[in-house]
Scaffold this active site. Structure first.
Site, PDB file in Angstrom:
ATOM      1  N   ASP A 193      99.038  50.908  -0.459  1.00  0.00           N
ATOM      2  CA  ASP A 193     100.150  50.999  -1.407  1.00  0.00           C
ATOM      3  C   ASP A 193      99.936  50.021  -2.557  1.00  0.00           C
ATOM      4  O   ASP A 193     100.338  48.858  -2.497  1.00  0.00           O
ATOM      5  CB  ASP A 193     101.511  50.803  -0.734  1.00  0.00           C
ATOM      6  CG  ASP A 193     101.967  52.059  -0.003  1.00  0.00           C
ATOM      7  OD1 ASP A 193     101.227  53.071  -0.036  1.00  0.00           O
ATOM      8  OD2 ASP A 193     103.048  52.037   0.603  1.00  0.00           O
ATOM      9  N   HIS A 315      97.141  51.691   7.025  1.00  0.00           N
ATOM     10  CA  HIS A 315      98.395  51.486   6.299  1.00  0.00           C
ATOM     11  C   HIS A 315      99.635  51.481   7.207  1.00  0.00           C
ATOM     12  O   HIS A 315     100.441  50.556   7.172  1.00  0.00           O
ATOM     13  CB  HIS A 315      98.559  52.529   5.191  1.00  0.00           C
ATOM     14  CG  HIS A 315      99.754  52.260   4.337  1.00  0.00           C
ATOM     15  ND1 HIS A 315      99.883  51.099   3.600  1.00  0.00           N
ATOM     16  CD2 HIS A 315     100.882  52.973   4.121  1.00  0.00           C
ATOM     17  CE1 HIS A 315     101.048  51.112   2.968  1.00  0.00           C
ATOM     18  NE2 HIS A 315     101.677  52.236   3.265  1.00  0.00           N
ATOM     19  N   HIS A 325     110.372  53.212   8.773  1.00  0.00           N
ATOM     20  CA  HIS A 325     109.086  53.807   9.190  1.00  0.00           C
ATOM     21  C   HIS A 325     108.840  53.655  10.685  1.00  0.00           C
ATOM     22  O   HIS A 325     107.690  53.596  11.125  1.00  0.00           O
ATOM     23  CB  HIS A 325     107.928  53.181   8.402  1.00  0.00           C
ATOM     24  CG  HIS A 325     108.083  53.272   6.921  1.00  0.00           C
ATOM     25  ND1 HIS A 325     108.253  54.471   6.280  1.00  0.00           N
ATOM     26  CD2 HIS A 325     108.103  52.320   5.956  1.00  0.00           C
ATOM     27  CE1 HIS A 325     108.364  54.252   4.972  1.00  0.00           C
ATOM     28  NE2 HIS A 325     108.289  52.968   4.753  1.00  0.00           N
ATOM     29  N   VAL A 353     105.637  48.957   6.117  1.00  0.00           N
ATOM     30  CA  VAL A 353     106.973  48.386   6.317  1.00  0.00           C
ATOM     31  C   VAL A 353     107.053  47.128   5.443  1.00  0.00           C
ATOM     32  O   VAL A 353     106.206  46.239   5.556  1.00  0.00           O
ATOM     33  CB  VAL A 353     107.193  48.017   7.797  1.00  0.00           C
ATOM     34  CG1 VAL A 353     108.573  47.402   7.979  1.00  0.00           C
ATOM     35  CG2 VAL A 353     107.020  49.249   8.668  1.00  0.00           C
TER      36      VAL A 353
HETATM   37 FE   LIG Z   1     103.628  52.751   2.499  1.00  0.00          FE
END
Ligand SMILES: [Fe+2]
Length: 466
Positions: A193, A315, A325, A353
């Protein structure tokens, strides 16, 4: 209810509370005031475009081969392709060398990228400082990096761990905190991300460019080892964009072929005394898939006599006790956790997270649909799982935790920060989490990590959290 009955109730409540406390590890008592996190405006100084016609910008480097003797240098020119050549020389030898790269562009809806250059410099000497120059004439820019020591069992080496960074005011604090940390990270394991450009209308890819300029102050000088997160997918059929990971794979190259991978989304590198396996949470991972087949062949190749430390970077966390999540990494856990235990992975680093968490060494591999053994149990062959998705992007913090804290969760806190893992030798590494709000030298969560192959003793008693 009489006085006596009341007393019994109070005792009962206390006992029940106590039993909750006994369930898990530490949920930090610190409750951070959650301010709205917003992206820095495009005219912020951190996004400044280097002056001059066609000046190289968004410079970043990553490891370019399997052992650390090559570096991929990437940058963007905006006005014309210009040159894809890198001129480089070592600190103690003025002889200039040249490597030629390639240039690429891509379109995304109504956006056309600048000219994205990737150039691999090969046959470098280990443990050597190199300068490198890109661009032509007056707009040429010079940077430097240091190659890692030769791969070997007792080579100290320190990695930074950053995730879900984005480009908010908090992202800037995280990056600054990492740069000023006296535990000097020599390379970053980035857990995915990157820019969060997909949060903008039409996935405004100008935010990929601004992120590249923002992070350049670190990414141009030390390798960032890239992992793809969900914000790298950029899948937007409503815009006619149906090629997942298009901006990411055009902008961020990784040496995946060097580890026999068929996709830039999963690969491995050796660096100093560490073997690093990068996996993709957003690619198929089940039996017979390319990622599965690659990982199955990859894990037995890891020679712990050569690289004692085995880290996995992915990830979506396989263990996560936040409600955000929750269990998104479960598919991968079901398939790969048994291998992580079998091959004694030391640590698994994840993001996704937007908070911090460290687990005990636990596994959940005994379950077989009829035995009801579906609770994680202490397992000294299992990795420690770290969630370090607290880089500070515009989506804000994840503050909602499952209660009570499960047994497997050793420490959790919803604050922005980064972590470091400092390998000392084949036996020990020091792992620390650094929250943005502390002074740069403060280690808010710190443990000595014992290597699973060379020193497989329980280190949980050495944990110092708070
Ligand atoms: Fe993500």
């Amino acid at each position: 209810m009489g006085y006596f009955g009341c007393n019994i109730l109070v005792v009962l409540v206390l006992v029940l509370n106590e039993s909750h406390l006994c369930n898990g590890g530490v949920t930090s008592s610190f409750v951070r005031k959650v301010d709205k996190t917003i992206d820095m405006p495009l005219d912020s100084d951190v996004f400044r475009v280097p002056p001059g016609y066609n000046a190289p910008q968004q410079v970043h480097i990553t490891q370019g081969d399997h052992v650390g003797k090559a570096v991929i240098v990437s940058w963007v020119t905006m006005d014309e392709p210009g040159s894809s050549t890198v001129v480089y020389w070592s600190e103690n030898c003025q002889q200039k060398n040249k490597a030629n790269g390639k240039v690429t562009t891509y379109k995304f809806y109504n956006y056309t990228s600048g000219y994205i250059h990737h150039c691999t410099i090969e046959n470098l000497k280990f443990n050597t400082k190199y300068y490198y120059k890109i661009g032509i004439g007056r707009v040429a820019r010079t940077f430097w990096f240091t190659t890692p020591p030769e791969v070997g069992p007792d080579v100290p080496y320190t990695f930074g761990l950053i995730g879900d960074l984005g480009q908010s005011f908090d992202s800037n604090k995280t990056l600054t905190h990492y740069e000023l940390n006296p535990i000097k990270g020599q390379a970053v394991l980035f857990v995915g991300d990157i820019s969060y450009a997909d949060k903008y209308p039409n996935h405004d890819n100008n935010r990929w460019d601004s992120w590249g300029r923002f992070a350049e102050r670190s990414t141009a000088y030390q390798p960032w080892i890239w992992t793809a997160g969900n914000h790298e997918i950029d899948f937007a059929p409503e815009l006619g964009e149906t090629e997942p990971f298009k901006p990411y794979t055009h902008r961020y190259h990784v040496p995946y072929r060097a580890s026999g991978s068929t996709s830039p989304l999963w690969y491995s590198i050796k660096r100093a005394s560490a073997y690093i396996i990068v996996l993709s949470s957003y690619s198929a991972c089940g039996k017979y898939t390319p990622q599965y087949k690659w990982l199955k062949k990859e894990l037995p190749k890891v020679n712990r006599i050569e690289t004692p430390w085995l880290f996995v970077v992915v990830h979506a966390p396989l263990y996560n006790s936040y409600n955000n999540h929750y269990m998104e990494g479960e598919t991968m856990r079901v398939v790969y956790e048994q291998w992580f235990v079998k091959y004694k992975v030391d640590m698994v680093f994840a993001g996704h997270v937007h908070a911090y968490e460290r687990t005990e060494r636990i596994s959940n591999v005994a379950y077989n649909i009829v035995n009801e053994e579906c609770t994680p149990i202490p397992d000294q062959s299992a990795p420690i799982y770290i969630t370090i998705g607290d880089g500070g992007n515009l989506e804000g913090l994840a503050t909602n935790m499952t209660e009570p804290q499960p047994n497997y969760s050793a420490f959790r806190e919803a604050s922005y920060g980064h972590a470091t893992i400092a390998i000392q030798n084949r036996y020990h590494a020091v792992y620390s989490w650094h929250r943005n709000h502390d002074g740069c030298a403060v280690e808010a969560d710190r443990i000595w990590v014992n290597n699973r192959f060379w020193y497989p003793f329980d280190e949980s008693t050495t944990a110092k959290s708070g």
